[in-house]
Design a protein around this motif. Structure first.
Motif, PDB file in Angstrom:
ATOM      1  N   GLY A 132      -3.853   3.314  -0.614  1.00 20.56           N
ATOM      2  CA  GLY A 132      -4.214   2.248  -1.935  1.00 20.56           C
ATOM      3  C   GLY A 132      -4.279   0.990  -1.570  1.00 20.56           C
ATOM      4  N   VAL A 133      -4.203   0.553  -0.227  1.00 18.50           N
ATOM      5  CA  VAL A 133      -4.480  -0.917  -0.007  1.00 18.50           C
ATOM      6  C   VAL A 133      -5.973  -1.366  -0.695  1.00 18.50           C
ATOM      7  N   SER A 134      -6.056  -2.471  -1.278  1.00 23.67           N
ATOM      8  CA  SER A 134      -6.918  -3.092  -1.685  1.00 23.67           C
ATOM      9  C   SER A 134      -8.145  -3.358  -0.901  1.00 23.67           C
ATOM     10  N   ALA A 135      -9.450  -3.348  -1.043  1.00 26.38           N
ATOM     11  CA  ALA A 135     -10.344  -3.811  -0.273  1.00 26.38           C
ATOM     12  C   ALA A 135     -10.366  -5.344  -0.165  1.00 26.38           C
ATOM     13  N   ARG A 136      -9.997  -6.061  -1.423  1.00 23.50           N
ATOM     14  CA  ARG A 136      -9.999  -7.413  -1.569  1.00 23.50           C
ATOM     15  C   ARG A 136      -8.817  -7.859  -0.638  1.00 23.50           C
ATOM     16  N   SER A 137      -7.852  -7.204  -0.546  1.00 22.22           N
ATOM     17  CA  SER A 137      -6.792  -7.749   0.209  1.00 22.22           C
ATOM     18  C   SER A 137      -7.016  -7.845   1.698  1.00 22.22           C
ATOM     19  N   LEU A 138      -7.761  -6.656   2.294  1.00 23.65           N
ATOM     20  CA  LEU A 138      -8.260  -6.499   3.404  1.00 23.65           C
ATOM     21  C   LEU A 138      -9.351  -7.586   3.822  1.00 23.65           C
ATOM     22  N   ASP A 139     -10.290  -7.846   2.878  1.00 25.25           N
ATOM     23  CA  ASP A 139     -11.065  -8.726   2.987  1.00 25.25           C
ATOM     24  C   ASP A 139     -10.750 -10.390   3.132  1.00 25.25           C
ATOM     25  N   GLU A 140      -9.837 -10.303   2.147  1.00 23.49           N
ATOM     26  CA  GLU A 140      -9.155 -12.035   2.024  1.00 23.49           C
ATOM     27  C   GLU A 140      -8.041 -12.350   3.152  1.00 23.49           C
ATOM     28  N   HIS A 141      -7.393 -11.173   3.601  1.00 24.61           N
ATOM     29  CA  HIS A 141      -6.056 -11.632   4.336  1.00 24.61           C
ATOM     30  C   HIS A 141      -6.189 -10.762   5.868  1.00 24.61           C
ATOM     31  N   SER A 165      -7.292   2.713  10.608  1.00 23.36           N
ATOM     32  CA  SER A 165      -8.710   1.997  10.241  1.00 23.36           C
ATOM     33  C   SER A 165      -8.209   1.431   8.837  1.00 23.36           C
ATOM     34  N   ASN A 166      -9.022   0.540   8.215  1.00 19.87           N
ATOM     35  CA  ASN A 166      -9.054  -0.267   6.840  1.00 19.87           C
ATOM     36  C   ASN A 166      -9.310   0.861   5.966  1.00 19.87           C
ATOM     37  N   GLN A 167     -10.234   1.953   6.103  1.00 20.43           N
ATOM     38  CA  GLN A 167     -10.813   2.740   5.465  1.00 20.43           C
ATOM     39  C   GLN A 167      -9.505   3.749   5.184  1.00 20.43           C
ATOM     40  N   ALA A 168      -8.622   3.948   6.158  1.00 16.18           N
ATOM     41  CA  ALA A 168      -7.716   4.813   6.008  1.00 16.18           C
ATOM     42  C   ALA A 168      -6.406   4.258   5.035  1.00 16.18           C
ATOM     43  N   LYS A 169      -6.309   3.147   5.177  1.00 18.47           N
ATOM     44  CA  LYS A 169      -5.244   2.221   4.460  1.00 18.47           C
ATOM     45  C   LYS A 169      -5.801   2.176   2.922  1.00 18.47           C
ATOM     46  N   GLN A 170      -7.012   2.158   2.674  1.00 13.50           N
ATOM     47  CA  GLN A 170      -7.520   2.065   1.448  1.00 13.50           C
ATOM     48  C   GLN A 170      -7.369   3.554   0.698  1.00 13.50           C
ATOM     49  N   ASP A 171      -7.700   4.745   1.583  1.00 11.75           N
ATOM     50  CA  ASP A 171      -8.016   5.879   0.809  1.00 11.75           C
ATOM     51  C   ASP A 171      -6.686   6.591   0.940  1.00 11.75           C
ATOM     52  N   LEU A 172      -5.437   6.277   1.843  1.00 14.60           N
ATOM     53  CA  LEU A 172      -4.415   7.161   1.987  1.00 14.60           C
ATOM     54  C   LEU A 172      -3.197   6.275   1.202  1.00 14.60           C
ATOM     55  N   GLU A 221       0.696 -10.194   5.756  1.00 14.32           N
ATOM     56  CA  GLU A 221       1.769  -9.823   4.941  1.00 14.32           C
ATOM     57  C   GLU A 221       1.392  -9.018   3.666  1.00 14.32           C
ATOM     58  N   VAL A 222       0.469  -9.543   3.020  1.00 11.75           N
ATOM     59  CA  VAL A 222      -0.078  -8.917   1.810  1.00 11.75           C
ATOM     60  C   VAL A 222      -0.341  -7.364   2.168  1.00 11.75           C
ATOM     61  N   VAL A 223      -1.132  -7.094   3.204  1.00 11.41           N
ATOM     62  CA  VAL A 223      -1.401  -5.712   3.524  1.00 11.41           C
ATOM     63  C   VAL A 223      -0.304  -4.896   4.066  1.00 11.41           C
ATOM     64  N   ALA A 224       0.562  -5.542   4.565  1.00  8.90           N
ATOM     65  CA  ALA A 224       2.113  -4.771   5.052  1.00  8.90           C
ATOM     66  C   ALA A 224       2.500  -4.168   3.610  1.00  8.90           C
ATOM     67  N   ARG A 225       2.910  -5.059   2.723  1.00 15.23           N
ATOM     68  CA  ARG A 225       3.378  -4.953   1.663  1.00 15.23           C
ATOM     69  C   ARG A 225       2.937  -3.851   0.731  1.00 15.23           C
ATOM     70  N   GLU A 226       1.266  -3.791   0.776  1.00 18.34           N
ATOM     71  CA  GLU A 226       0.616  -2.714   0.048  1.00 18.34           C
ATOM     72  C   GLU A 226       0.645  -1.530   0.849  1.00 18.34           C
ATOM     73  N   MET A 227       0.822  -1.560   2.058  1.00 15.07           N
ATOM     74  CA  MET A 227       1.053  -0.289   2.836  1.00 15.07           C
ATOM     75  C   MET A 227       2.225   0.166   2.312  1.00 15.07           C
ATOM     76  N   ALA A 228       3.392  -0.451   2.523  1.00 14.35           N
ATOM     77  CA  ALA A 228       4.708   0.064   2.264  1.00 14.35           C
ATOM     78  C   ALA A 228       4.907   0.832   0.859  1.00 14.35           C
ATOM     79  N   GLU A 229       4.297  -0.012  -0.381  1.00 11.41           N
ATOM     80  CA  GLU A 229       4.141   0.314  -1.732  1.00 11.41           C
ATOM     81  C   GLU A 229       3.554   1.383  -1.910  1.00 11.41           C
ATOM     82  N   GLY A 230       2.105   1.783  -1.191  1.00 12.99           N
ATOM     83  CA  GLY A 230       1.471   2.731  -1.189  1.00 12.99           C
ATOM     84  C   GLY A 230       2.104   4.111  -0.672  1.00 12.99           C
ATOM     85  N   ALA A 231       2.930   3.816   0.342  1.00 19.15           N
ATOM     86  CA  ALA A 231       3.336   4.940   1.044  1.00 19.15           C
ATOM     87  C   ALA A 231       4.498   5.330   0.036  1.00 19.15           C
TER      88      ALA A 231
END
Length: 167
Positions: free
Chosen positions: A66-75, A57-64, A80-90
């Protein structure tokens, strides 16, 4: 869903990472933990594999991660933006050398004209930054998209480990 060829690839990755004292983590959405399952199917994988985040879920991406809500909303989650944030956050949260992320549309529904079924974004975060790769597998079926995504993620790990022998 995890074939002998994928297990052989995972075995090689675990061996390389262990030999080079490198650690790995995954951040998975559409694959639901299959990359982590492939790696942990290998005896001794705990020497290299630290953890997997299944963030469907989007909420899990944010909570676990640190994916930004803005990235999820905009992209959108499949971007690509969310994939990058997911990898960096992990990578940051697990404190590992390399983290791979996967976010896509496995199907059979959920696609659109701009984001069709079979579109999957991958990112790999490592000491030299984050790389991105997108694949358009097409509407080949949910299981086939997921299986192909596992292979790509493992190939990203393999290439990154081979490129970092001095760590």
């Amino acid at each position: 869903m995890i074939g002998a060829d994928v297990l052989a690839l995972a075995h090689g990755i675990v061996g390389l990472a262990t030999a080079r004292n490198l650690t790995l983590a995954t951040a998975e959405s559409c694959t639901g933990g299959l990359v982590a399952a492939a790696l942990t199917a290998i005896e001794g994988s705990s020497a290299a594999f630290d953890r997997g985040f299944v963030t469907y879920s989007n909420q899990a991406k944010q909570d676990l991660l640190g994916v930004s809500a803005r990235s999820l909303d905009e992209h959108g989650a499949v971007s690509e933006v969310v994939a990058r944030e997911m990898a960096e956050g992990a990578r940051m949260r697990a404190g590992v050398d390399f983290a791979v992320s996967i976010t896509g549309i496995a199907g059979p529904g959920g696609g659109s004209e701009t984001k069709p079924v079979g579109l999957v974004h991958f990112a790999l975060a490592g000491p030299k930054g984050v790389t991105h790769r997108a694949e358009r597998f097409g509407a080949i079926g949910r299981d086939a998209v997921r299986a192909a995504s596992v292979r790509v993620a493992l190939e990203l790990f393999e290439a990154a480990i081979k490129a970092e022998p001095g760590l």
